[in-house]
Design a protein around this motif. Structure first.
Motif, PDB file in Angstrom:
ATOM      1  N   HIS A 128       0.833  -1.193   0.000  1.00 10.15           N
ATOM      2  CA  HIS A 128       0.000   0.000   0.000  1.00 10.15           C
ATOM      3  C   HIS A 128       0.875   1.254   0.000  1.00 10.15           C
ATOM      4  CE1 HIS A 128      -3.556   2.349   0.696  1.00 10.15           C
ATOM      5  NE2 HIS A 128      -2.980   2.935   1.721  1.00 10.15           N
TER       6      HIS A 128
ATOM      7  N   ILE B 210       2.460   1.786  -3.357  1.00 13.03           N
ATOM      8  CA  ILE B 210       1.484   2.264  -4.336  1.00 13.03           C
ATOM      9  C   ILE B 210       1.187   3.747  -4.115  1.00 13.03           C
ATOM     10  CG2 ILE B 210      -0.929   2.060  -5.052  1.00 13.03           C
ATOM     11  CD1 ILE B 210      -0.611  -0.996  -4.598  1.00 13.03           C
TER      12      ILE B 210
ATOM     13  N   GLU C   7     -13.590  -5.826 -12.037  1.00 14.45           N
ATOM     14  CA  GLU C   7     -13.444  -5.760 -10.581  1.00 14.45           C
ATOM     15  C   GLU C   7     -11.977  -5.843 -10.180  1.00 14.45           C
ATOM     16  OE1 GLU C   7     -17.719  -7.723  -9.198  1.00 14.45           O
ATOM     17  OE2 GLU C   7     -15.943  -8.992  -9.410  1.00 14.45           O
TER      18      GLU C   7
ATOM     19  N   LEU D 113      -9.896  -2.680  -8.458  1.00  8.90           N
ATOM     20  CA  LEU D 113      -9.899  -2.942  -7.018  1.00  8.90           C
ATOM     21  C   LEU D 113      -9.131  -1.857  -6.267  1.00  8.90           C
ATOM     22  CD1 LEU D 113     -10.870  -5.031  -4.938  1.00  8.90           C
ATOM     23  CD2 LEU D 113      -8.707  -6.208  -5.201  1.00  8.90           C
ATOM     24  N   THR D 114      -9.754  -1.311  -5.268  1.00 10.49           N
ATOM     25  CA  THR D 114      -9.282  -0.209  -4.396  1.00 10.49           C
ATOM     26  C   THR D 114      -9.328   1.169  -5.058  1.00 10.49           C
ATOM     27  OG1 THR D 114      -6.919  -0.211  -4.940  1.00 10.49           O
ATOM     28  CG2 THR D 114      -7.626  -1.742  -3.226  1.00 10.49           C
ATOM     29  N   GLN D 115      -9.645   1.237  -6.354  1.00 12.78           N
ATOM     30  CA  GLN D 115      -9.660   2.543  -7.030  1.00 12.78           C
ATOM     31  C   GLN D 115     -11.003   2.778  -7.713  1.00 12.78           C
ATOM     32  OE1 GLN D 115      -6.744   4.627  -7.291  1.00 12.78           O
ATOM     33  NE2 GLN D 115      -5.884   3.243  -5.770  1.00 12.78           N
ATOM     34  N   GLU D 116     -12.030   2.060  -7.278  1.00  9.71           N
ATOM     35  CA  GLU D 116     -13.300   2.152  -7.976  1.00  9.71           C
ATOM     36  C   GLU D 116     -13.873   3.563  -7.871  1.00  9.71           C
ATOM     37  OE1 GLU D 116     -12.635   0.065  -5.479  1.00  9.71           O
ATOM     38  OE2 GLU D 116     -12.980  -2.004  -6.090  1.00  9.71           O
ATOM     39  N   PRO D 117     -14.357   4.108  -8.985  1.00  6.48           N
ATOM     40  CA  PRO D 117     -15.062   5.395  -8.903  1.00  6.48           C
ATOM     41  C   PRO D 117     -16.389   5.208  -8.178  1.00  6.48           C
ATOM     42  CG  PRO D 117     -15.140   4.513 -11.139  1.00  6.48           C
ATOM     43  CD  PRO D 117     -14.259   3.596 -10.344  1.00  6.48           C
ATOM     44  N   ARG D 118     -16.701   6.130  -7.245  1.00  5.14           N
ATOM     45  CA  ARG D 118     -17.913   5.960  -6.438  1.00  5.14           C
ATOM     46  C   ARG D 118     -18.755   7.223  -6.475  1.00  5.14           C
ATOM     47  NH1 ARG D 118     -15.219   4.370  -0.831  1.00  5.14           N
ATOM     48  NH2 ARG D 118     -13.941   6.163  -1.407  1.00  5.14           N
TER      49      ARG D 118
ATOM     50  N   GLY E  49     -21.253   6.179  -1.849  1.00  4.31           N
ATOM     51  CA  GLY E  49     -20.236   5.126  -1.774  1.00  4.31           C
ATOM     52  C   GLY E  49     -20.506   3.975  -2.719  1.00  4.31           C
TER      53      GLY E  49
ATOM     54  N   ILE F  55     -20.412   2.031  -6.084  1.00  6.02           N
ATOM     55  CA  ILE F  55     -19.494   2.015  -7.212  1.00  6.02           C
ATOM     56  C   ILE F  55     -20.252   2.287  -8.506  1.00  6.02           C
ATOM     57  CG2 ILE F  55     -17.958   0.524  -8.550  1.00  6.02           C
ATOM     58  CD1 ILE F  55     -17.403  -0.878  -5.785  1.00  6.02           C
TER      59      ILE F  55
ATOM     60  N   LYS G  46      -3.960  -3.646 -14.831  1.00 11.48           N
ATOM     61  CA  LYS G  46      -4.269  -3.301 -13.447  1.00 11.48           C
ATOM     62  C   LYS G  46      -3.187  -2.387 -12.882  1.00 11.48           C
ATOM     63  CE  LYS G  46      -4.858  -5.516  -8.984  1.00 11.48           C
ATOM     64  NZ  LYS G  46      -4.758  -6.782  -8.253  1.00 11.48           N
TER      65      LYS G  46
ATOM     66  N   ARG H 176      -3.429   1.099 -14.624  1.00 13.25           N
ATOM     67  CA  ARG H 176      -4.590   1.863 -14.187  1.00 13.25           C
ATOM     68  C   ARG H 176      -4.216   2.807 -13.028  1.00 13.25           C
ATOM     69  NH1 ARG H 176      -5.897   0.732  -9.152  1.00 13.25           N
ATOM     70  NH2 ARG H 176      -6.325  -1.451  -9.509  1.00 13.25           N
TER      71      ARG H 176
END
Lengths: 383, 504, 322
Positions: free
Chosen positions: B74, B77, B98, B102-107, B111, B113, B158, B161
């Motif tokens: 983490h 990154i 997915e 993962l961990t960067q989903e636009p919301r 909250g 996704i 991935k 991204r």
């Protein structure tokens, strides 16, 4: 690799399942003359009138449901077998249909489901051996509201309208405690092995023992421990006691634990056996007989805790369904609605031979029993 | 977004094993740095230190000249370092989209996704490799349904991204076909323009020379050479990778040159599996043939398919008999034995006694009625011949050292007196003394007429021990090394896919 | 390694088999018991299933995250004992609400203790929760050594007989659960849950807060166990420290029948809900089929074994054909 293992496991399960499912139909015929066939037939007609008319059941015959949440004990097995046997008498007279039995190891929620299923099957009376003292109350009240006669066997419930049928646990314990105190001549060191602390039956029994012993100040209770109503645990607890107190004058215990306790004493092979309290299982009586061979002075007592209270309860239910009036003056217990059944067997050295005679053709696990006859029930409890 | 990363004197050990004793590298924006080295030289460890998967034991990392400490992936990154992992960091049960997001989903504000946006952006990313896909993958395809090369592409997408400043490509080309590799290189060049720094960990020389600007060579956990790719050539790099000081002390006796007279024990033609691309070779009775190459080039598949443990196509001839084993049991019956590399998982039942382990494949021989005395005697003979150091046959295998435990694995097969032994990297984690014993045992077995196929990740022992070494590369036999050509330099350059043989 | 359609279907919809089984079981039950869909029968059944259903949902979430929680029965027992001893048969409604709130906190706390041991101290889930399960069950026994106590009759009656929208109360609860689950699945947390259970290493490398996610699954499970404890108390109206002991294994069975994988990363909430109802209706089927008493347990166990093994067996046959 792991996939192969999974495949093998699955294959084994399949085979296992197939073998078992193959067993069921083949095994059923052996059972059939006794239970299987009659069950299948009469249940259908009981369900058929469900939709058109509610009560009464077909041709005026009564259907009685049984709810039992615990099957892993000889007591319960004997109880179910006897219920079927006694009901067969009434069936022959055309009074009842086949019993509707809900019997499986289950928890409170599961027993509530059992009772609901019995109601859904439109039974006229329910005999319940409750797995929880209060947890079934609301459900049993629903049954009462439907006009179903509810009888709790073996365990007293305090629900208005629910009848209890069973022995008086306190009196039952007092009998053996009193015998122990008197045989000891009112003095000596003893230990006690109890069942589950907190279980209502155990509480009642231990209260009874304490009441009796209060009258004998020279009898000293050195220690009390739980044998969890388990033979092996009873044996282990007794071994510990014997190591700590080698000169015990006697001990008080109950049910299956008595077998384990006596085996512990036998393993220690004392010159003189303590005065012990036993129980009404054939295995205990046989151990007793064996000990007498080495120590003819050996003294013990077996007060039967009879599974027969349930079939007696069944007789009471049938007679109530037939409209006979209960003589309420004969009832007692917490809610004044308990049928207190007399203990059928109190075995001492005097009548050991007679008791062993009963055991002759019975398995070791058989409990000395007594089922009241229909006439006895009528004479004792009905007007 | 200029960036520079410098790793200085990095030390890392796992337990008592030193994986990295002095790792150094430097990379800057717009550069592609090739990190190269032979098996076990510490490449993976160095890249794992940089991306925070392992925590370093010594030395320091400088990011933009400032010391940094990554305690988790983490943290790396967060600092703009993304990794394409060799063993892939994808969740098999989750979909392409997915996984990529993962961990960067636009919301949205609740909250939740934004699935449409994710889908669309995933398609944009997938378009980077458009035309190279073999399946009709879309953002909703589960990863587990994809072939290896497409999984690798998703792993690359991935990492990209994250829009990292530094991108580590750890063996990212291993499972890609040439079209996909070229597409990746086009993208790498584009990323160079975007001022990204790229660390390219690879075994493939031709790719290194095509894409990299700089190189760092690791050997035995130390960086031993660095420079510009344009100033060097393949042979120079291979020389850097080869350890001159040989620690291999075992000297095998000159073999009687009579192998040609012996019958052919094993003949393999067009052997193919998912990994193997068609293997042909012959082995004569009494021969000790090594199988070399970088890890994961199909060596294990070769042994397992010969042993009937995995399915394959092709012809196998054992002496004069054609065989096609579908189950290890069939192979065992014909006198084959497989000594697995992972003793703990595949070779031994650690909590049971040495005797029981030795007898495990041979119960039938001593069964019905059980002849325990006979079996004990035989087991004792075998353990004596192996010079097994133990307190007694009744002791559990867990009481033995690694080397002695490995002897038990061999011993359990010797109980069956096999014709052909398949060894899968058996000296891994075995101490030097036991290794030497092990080598003399293998040569003795060959002299007794047993045939051995010996895969090892230790290049030295292949060169020192074997009559002949087959070097696997990309599921094919790249080179066959024998007599004079059987040198470490040749083995390593063949492993790396270098065509010309190094002569000194 | 080609995927068969069945495999892909099962991978995409792990609850598919549970749904098929669910429908079959309902049909069989309805044939054997014609009045099954009458409101009263339906409600009677659902109110009995609800406590286990809540437990199975929590269990399923832990299992999706790659763990297992065998302390849930103990937690439910604690809640039952807290309510039965603290509120009492003649307690006020305020007390009832107060202790429901306290119960939920207790469930969260118990789950947090599990989560701490497993996520922070990295202990084995099965051993940890086995041990804490004993502690929780022991604590319940300490609170209420003898069965007894209770909650106000009105509360029990509310649970037993309320039928909002002319449907059993449990249906509304299920609707709420499904709604919340739909929301959770649509958030990052939902993705993390599946990632951690699917492949924890990969999730860690992707910067998913693995420990935190694992911790939270046990907290959720503790909370669901508390809801389950409240439900079972309302069903029985009384206290019994042993009340949850049998429910733990059933919750796992229900989750697995519902398509939740023991290995993690696969499953949902619809699955365990259907699984619980399936499990409960199996009891009815055995009861109404008129099978002999002595065979009842075996018959029920066989149905469960078949239900658990069937997806694997189907796969086996599909592979054989290829």
């Amino acid at each position: 690799m792991s996939k192969k293992i999974v495949m093998i496991v699955v294959a084994m399960l399949t085979v296992f399942a197939m073998v078992l499912s193959a067993c069921t139909p083949t095994a059923a015929p052996t059972e059939a003359p006794v239970v299987e066939q009659p069950t299948a037939a009469p249940i259908e007609p009981t369900k058929a009138p469900e939709t058109p008319a509610e009560v009464p059941a077909d041709d005026g015959k009564f259907t009685i449901g049984i709810s039992n949440p615990f099957i892993s004990s000889e007591y319960r097995t004997q109880m179910i077998a006897e219920l079927i046997e006694v009901n067969a008498e009434y069936m022959a007279e055309g009074l009842t249909t086949e019993l509707v039995i809900e019997s499986a190891d289950t928890d409170v929620a599961g027993q509530i489901q059992q009772l609901q299923n019995l109601m859904a099957k439109n039974v006229d009376a329910i005999l319940v051996n409750p797995g929880d003292v209060n947890g079934l109350n609301a459900t049993l009240e629903e049954a009462l509201a439907k006009g179903i006669i509810v009888i709790s066997v073996d365990q007293e419930l305090n629900v208005p309208g629910v009848y209890n049928v069973g022995i008086d646990q306190k009196e039952w314990a007092k009998t053996s405690a009193k015998w122990l105190a008197e045989t000891l001549g009112g003095k000596g060191d003893i230990v006690q092995i109890e069942g589950f602390p907190g279980h209502p039956a155990n509480v009642a029994r231990m209260e009874g023992v304490a009441e009796v012993l209060a009258g004998y100040p020279d009898i000293k209770v050195l220690a009390t421990d739980t044998g969890k109503w388990d033979e092996a645990t009873g044996q282990q607890v007794m071994s510990n006691f014997l190591a700590a107190y080698p000169a015990l004058a006697g001990y008080w215990t109950q049910d299956g634990m008595a077998i384990g306790a006596l085996q512990a004493v036998m393993a220690a092979a004392p010159a003189k056996y303590p005065v012990v309290v036993g129980e009404g299982r054939c295995q205990f009586l046989k151990l007793w007989e064996e000990v007498l061979k080495t120590d003819p002075e050996f003294k013990t007592i077996a007060v039967a805790n009879p599974p027969g209270v349930s079939p007696t309860g069944l007789r009471i239910a049938v007679n109530m369904l037939m409209g006979k009036t209960v003589d309420t003056t004969k009832l007692g217990g917490v809610n004044g609605e308990s049928f207190v059944i007399a203990v059928p067997w109190t075995v001492t050295n005097d009548n050991l031979a007679a008791a062993l005679d009963v055991c002759k053709d019975k398995p070791d696990a058989y409990l000395l029993d007594g089922i009241m006859t229909n006439d006895e029930v009528l004479k004792t409890y009905f007007k | 977004m200029n960036v520079s990363l410098s790793a200085q004197n990095i030390v890392k050990h796992y337990g008592g094993v030193v994986a990295l004793s002095d790792g150094n590298l430097e990379v800057q924006s717009g550069q592609v740095l090739a990190l190269i080295g032979a098996n076990g030289s510490g490449k993976s460890t160095l890249s794992k230190v940089i991306n925070g998967v392992v925590v370093l034991d010594g030395g320091q990392l400088l990011l933009d000249q400032k010391p940094v400490h990554f305690s988790s992936p983490h943290a790396a990154i967060e600092n703009g370092i993304a990794t394409v992992f060799q063993e892939l960091s994808l969740i098999p049960n989750m979909t392409v989209a997915e996984n990529i997001w993962l961990t960067q989903e636009p919301r949205n504000i609740l909250g939740i996704i934004k699935k449409k946006e994710v889908y669309q952006k995933t398609n944009e990313l997938l378009a980077l490799f458009e035309g190279t896909y073999k399946t009709k993958l879309n953002p909703d395809t589960p990863i587990s349904a994809l072939p290896a090369d497409e999984k690798q592409i998703i792993e690359i997408l991935k990492a990209i991204r994250l829009n990292p400043r530094i991108l580590i490509l750890d063996e990212a080309t291993a499972s890609l076909d040439s079209r996909q590799v070229q597409r990746l290189f086009k993208l790498v060049n584009q990323w160079k323009q975007e001022e990204k720094a790229i660390i390219f960990v690879s075994h493939r020389m031709e790719e290194i020379f095509q894409i990299a600007d700089h190189y760092v060579v690791l050997r035995n956990g130390k960086s031993v050479g660095t420079g510009m790719i344009k100033d060097t050539n393949e042979n120079e790099l291979v020389k850097l990778m080869v350890d001159k000081t040989s620690v291999f002390s075992f000297k095998r006796q000159e073999k009687v040159k009579s192998l040609e007279l012996k019958p052919i024990c094993l003949k393999v033609k067009k052997l193919k599996t998912d990994v193997l691309q068609g293997i042909d070779f012959e082995v004569r009775q009494g021969e000790l043939v090594g199988i070399g190459g970088l890890q994961g080039q199909g060596q294990r598949d070769l042994l397992l398919s010969l042993y009937g443990d995995i399915s394959f196509t092709g012809d196998i001839q054992l002496f004069d008999e054609k065989v096609h084993f579908k189950h290890p049991h069939a192979a065992m019956k014909k006198g084959l034995a497989l000594v697995p590399g992972d003793r703990a998982k595949e070779g031994l039942i650690y909590i049971r006694s040495i005797l029981e382990n030795l007898l495990l494949p041979s119960w039938r021989k001593y069964g019905t009625p059980l002849r325990m005395e006979r079996s004990r005697k035989d087991a004792l003979n075998v353990s004596n011949s192996l010079n097994l150091k133990m307190a007694g046959l009744q002791e559990p295998v867990s009481s033995l050292s690694g080397g002695n435990a490995q002897k038990v694995v061999i011993g359990k097969w010797l109980m069956r007196s096999p014709q052909l032994m398949l060894l899968d990297d058996p000296t891994k984690g075995v101490d030097v003394g036991t290794k030497a014993e092990f080598y003399s045992l293998l040569t003795r077995l060959c002299d007794e007429g047993k045939t051995i196929l010996f895969y090892s990740s230790d290049d030295e022992e292949l060169v020192g021990l074997c009559d002949r070494v087959l070097v696997l590369y990309d599921g094919q036999i790249r080179t066959e090394l024998i007599d004079a050509s059987l040198t470490k330099e040749n083995l390593i350059s063949a492993s790396l896919g270098v065509v010309s043989e190094v002569t000194e | 390694m080609k995927k068969t359609t069945w495999n892909t279907l099962m991978a995409r919809h792990p609850a598919l088999f549970a749904l098929i089984l669910f429908v079959i079981i309902i049909i069989i039950n309805a044939i054997l018991q014609p009045g099954l869909f009458a409101l009263e029968t339906l409600n009677n059944n659902m109110r009995v299933f609800l406590p286990l259903l809540l437990l199975a949902v929590g269990q399923s979430i832990v299992m999706i995250g790659g763990g297992i929680d065998i302390s849930v029965g103990g937690i439910a027992s604690i809640i039952n004992c807290v309510l039965a001893t603290q509120v009492g048969l003649n307690g006020s409604m305020e007390d009832m609400w107060k202790f429901i709130f306290i119960s939920l906190l207790a469930g969260v706390l118990a789950g947090a203790i599990n989560g701490f041991f497993i996520a922070v101290l990295r202990l084995q889930p099965i051993i940890t929760t086995y041990a804490t399960g004993f502690i929780y069950a022991g604590f319940a026994l300490f609170l209420l050594p003898n069965p007894g106590g209770g909650i106000p009759r009105a509360v029990a009656d509310f649970y037993r007989t309320t039928t909002p929208f002319g449907l059993p109360l449990a249906f509304s609860v299920i609707a709420v659960i499904v709604l919340i689950w739909w929301y959770v699945r649509s958030t990052r947390f939902g993705r993390y849950l599946y990632a951690v259970g699917g492949k924890a290493d990969a999730a860690y490398q992707t910067a998913v807060p693995v420990n935190w996610v694992v911790f939270s699954t046990y907290v959720i499970s503790g909370l669901m166990a508390a809801f389950s404890g409240i439900a079972i108390t309302m069903l029985s109206g009384s206290g019994n420290a042993e009340i949850g002991s049998g429910m733990t294994l059933n919750s796992i069975t229900a989750a697995v029948i519902g398509g939740t994988a023991m290995s993690g990363g696969v499953g949902g909430v619809a699955g365990p809900i259907m699984g619980t109802i399936t499990l409960g209706l199996m009891q009815n089927i055995v009861s109404f089929s008129g099978i002999s008493t002595w065979w009842e347990t075996l018959a029920k166990a066989l149905i469960i074994v078949v239900a658990l093994a069937a997806p694997g067996i189907i796969n086996l046959f599909i592979r054989e054909k290829k």
